[in-house]
Enzyme design. Structure first.
Site, mmCIF file in Angstrom:
data_model
loop_
_atom_site.group_PDB
_atom_site.id
_atom_site.type_symbol
_atom_site.label_atom_id
_atom_site.label_comp_id
_atom_site.label_asym_id
_atom_site.label_seq_id
_atom_site.Cartn_x
_atom_site.Cartn_y
_atom_site.Cartn_z
ATOM 1 N N TYR B 101 1.019 -1.404 0.461
ATOM 2 C CA TYR B 101 -0.297 -0.049 0.038
ATOM 3 C C TYR B 101 1.580 1.051 -0.487
ATOM 4 O O TYR B 101 2.436 1.583 0.536
ATOM 5 C CB TYR B 101 -1.270 0.069 1.247
ATOM 6 N N GLU B 189 -3.612 7.661 -3.788
ATOM 7 C CA GLU B 189 -3.111 6.328 -3.648
ATOM 8 C C GLU B 189 -3.290 5.430 -4.779
ATOM 9 O O GLU B 189 -3.855 5.273 -5.508
ATOM 10 C CB GLU B 189 -4.445 6.184 -2.101
#
Lengths: 289, 381
Positions: B101, B189
């Site tokens: 992530y 993101e």
């Protein structure tokens, strides 16, 4: 002189457009020492009797200004704020709404090593009733006294100041810290100023959903509080994920909920009003009046 | 403002971040052709502005172009959390060994951007942040300097990225930070950031939210703005200079100032009702704005009463009163109005409203109680 501003504060206005001129006039009526204005190219002229300067540095040199109020529109606001910080003005109050977050992050980074205190943006400014008003609040709702008042909103601040004034609770200084996610003087820092001010007897903290500024303020008061405080949180009925007008007022995940803020205040022994109308009574009780 | 995955990925690719080969398709046939051009297997992914599209069945893997056609046929037109899928993104399926992530957003507490990196990728990161906060490495770069090489390295070490991928991941983090700055993002993101079996690193998904306040200088991104049906009233309000949010109660609310309106919603709830909306007319609202605000609130069929709460500062009570009179004289409202005026020129405003068919109250609490009571009354025949 209470905190941030008082009788000796000398203010320049950055951005004397329609709104800037209107409020400069109201500030002068209140007795605030408005000593100059800046507008590139307007140096040497005057607007509504206010002497104009091309740069903030010149205005400071010639007027001895130690405060500035910024009405410059959002696209140019970062430049205006950095110019005021560069001129080492003690107090800069930013009224401007809608400044990009990236710009405020840069301003905040510069402030880390600067002597300036920035109040705002996107707030009503600050007022030490009876002495000086640097902001856009209607002065008649405020009165001199011992209640320090920190708020993230505009009109709600006027509403609560009015309630305090009607209840005979005057204010030392009211600081509208601003409704944006990044502000120069966040709630905990504003609370610290009032906690350390000998003329402030009690503190009213008005917060909103979003962010963790109220939780931090509660933690600070729990550890260092020297005087009673009362809190109110707007947006207790707001659903998660909805932006409530202020860019800062949004609940995401488990961050910034009203419950978390109320709990933090209660754990710090600070009563939380269910409605603004309860605030004066709680303050009186806290002061045992 | 949100971008679609395919739009965000274009921006990432432009910044030198590796992405899988992909094409946009608006029909099953186009999806089949895209799969042929890219080479199967492919992932067919719904392009909608909501999270959780995978769980909702909006992402399917297809082993052949024919399967891609079938998958696109199933996804296009699908309803995901109230949004209809109009386009799919077809991209080469990654050969996944592990998932990371990587995200950058604002840390309000510190007043700085925060870069987050974790080897627990592909999952709901908010869930990870709550249950295992130590699994996310964080760094707070100076917005004046950007994410420096040593800061990116520190993140990669702290997150425990495997030695073979350290350099690539640090490089992607720095490039992503540049995207964050250059696009005025509030959130950017990559989740998941794939590590493939051959050791290469690739953006599996991309999310990019742009600061609405910065659209004046992001002309290219501003063109990508899409307004979903449930955002239409909010957009219309924004165009008129006020701020609006739809809620699901029965008391319409209009006020000036975000904090005051929030406090008004709370007052409605304290009185036992529920607000139908958030509407802040902003500072200095004149007749026309008040009129438009009332029209938007009354256009919601669920609204059974309307509470108008104005504390005058720059906004003048008499101007507000004129706006209210204008609307109710032209179109008598189908529901009762409760007005509370205070502050600048409130006296003059109240006088103007004396003979109007509406309820006037002196305080916010009283006005809220009355609006809630009226909303609960049976509708007049």
């Amino acid at each position: 002189m209470s905190v941030l501003l008082g009788k000796g504060t000398r203010v320049i206005v950055q951005g004397l457009g329609r709104e800037g001129r209107f409020h400069a006039e109201r500030m002068k009526e209140y007795g605030t020492k408005v000593v100059g204005g800046t507008k590139p190219g307007a140096g040497g002229t005057s607007i509504d009797g206010i002497p104009m300067f091309d740069t903030v540095a010149q205005a400071v040199d010639e007027t001895g200004a130690n405060a500035s109020i910024v009405f410059v529109p959002a696209p140019a606001a970062m430049d205006a704020l950095l110019e005021a910080i560069d001129a080492q003005i003690d107090l800069v109050i930013a009224i401007t709404e809608g400044i990009p977050i990236a710009d405020m992050l840069k301003v905040a980074a510069v402030l880390e090593t600067a002597a300036t205190t920035l109040v705002g943006p996107n707030g009503p400014g600050a007022i030490t009733p009876g002495q000086s008003k640097i902001g856009i609040m209607p002065a008649e709702n405020f009165s001199p006294g011992g209640v320090g008042f920190v708020s993230r909103s505009g009109t709600l601040t006027y509403e609560i100041a009015d309630l305090l004034t009607r209840a005979g609770l005057g204010q030392s200084t009211c600081i509208g810290v601003g409704g944006d996610p990044v502000v120069g003087l966040p709630t905990p820092d504003a609370v610290r100023l009032l906690n350390e001010d000998p003329e402030t007897e009690a503190i009213v903290i008005v917060g909103e959903i979003g962010g963790a500024a109220e939780e931090r303020a509660a933690e600070y008061m729990r550890a260092e509080g020297k005087k009673p405080a009362v809190a109110f949180i707007a947006g207790r009925s707001a659903p998660p994920g909805k932006r409530m007008g202020h860019a800062g007022a949004i609940v995401s995940g488990n961050q910034g909920t009203a419950e978390s803020k109320v709990r933090a205040f209660e754990e710090a022994g600070i009563p939380v009003a269910n409605a603004p109308s309860e605030i004066p009574g709680l303050v009186k009780k806290a002061l045992r009046r | 403002m949100k971008l679609h995955e395919y739009q965000a990925k274009q921006i990432l690719a432009h910044a030198g971040i590796p992405i899988p080969d992909g094409r946009l398709a608006t029909s099953a046939q186009e999806a089949e052709a895209a799969a042929k051009a890219i080479g199967a297997p492919v992932a067919v992914k719904a392009q909608v502005h909501v999270g959780g599209r995978g769980k909702a069945g909006g992402i399917k893997v297809a082993k052949t172009p024919a399967e891609a056609k079938t998958a696109a046929g199933a996804i296009l037109g699908m309803d995901i959390k109230g949004l209809r899928v109009e386009k799919v993104y077809v991209e080469r399926a990654a050969d996944v060994a592990s998932e990371l992530y990587l995200g950058i957003t604002l840390d309000r507490d510190r007043g700085r951007p925060v870069v987050m990196l974790s080897t627990v990728g592909g999952m709901d990161i908010e869930e990870v942040a709550t249950s295992r906060p130590e699994a996310i490495a964080r760094g707070w770069p100076s917005p004046l300097l950007g994410l420096l090489p040593f800061e990116a390295r520190a993140l990669v070490f702290a997150a425990g990225v495997a030695p073979a991928q350290r350099e690539a991941v640090a490089d992607i983090a720095r490039r992503l930070y540049r995207v964050y700055g250059e696009t005025d993002a509030t959130l950017v993101e990559i989740n998941p950031l794939f590590v493939q079996k051959d050791g290469s690193v690739l953006a599996g998904d991309a999310k990019l939210d742009v600061d609405d306040n910065a659209l004046f200088r992001q002309a290219e991104l501003a063109k990508l703005k899409e307004v979903s049906p449930d955002e239409e009233s909010e957009e219309k309000a924004r165009a008129l200079g006020f701020s609006f949010g739809q809620l699901d109660g029965e008391v319409g609310v209009i006020g000036n100032g975000a904090g005051l309106v929030m406090a008004t919603l709370d007052a409605v709830r304290n009185a036992g009702g529920h607000a139908a909306n958030f509407l802040d007319v902003g500072g200095g609202a004149k007749e026309a704005v008040v009129k438009a605000a009332l029209e938007i609130v009354l256009s919601n069929p669920r609204v059974r009463s309307v509470m108008i709460n104005i504390f005058g500062g720059i906004t003048r009570g008499d101007e507000v009163a004129k706006g209210i009179l204008d609307v109710i004289q032209a179109h008598p409202p189908r529901v009762p109005l409760v007005v509370r005026l205070s502050g600048t020129e409130a006296e003059a405003g109240r006088k103007l409203l004396e003979k109007a068919p509406l309820e006037s109250r002196a305080t916010m609490d009283e006005a809220a109680a009355e609006a809630v009571r009226l909303a609960k009354e049976p509708a007049k025949a």
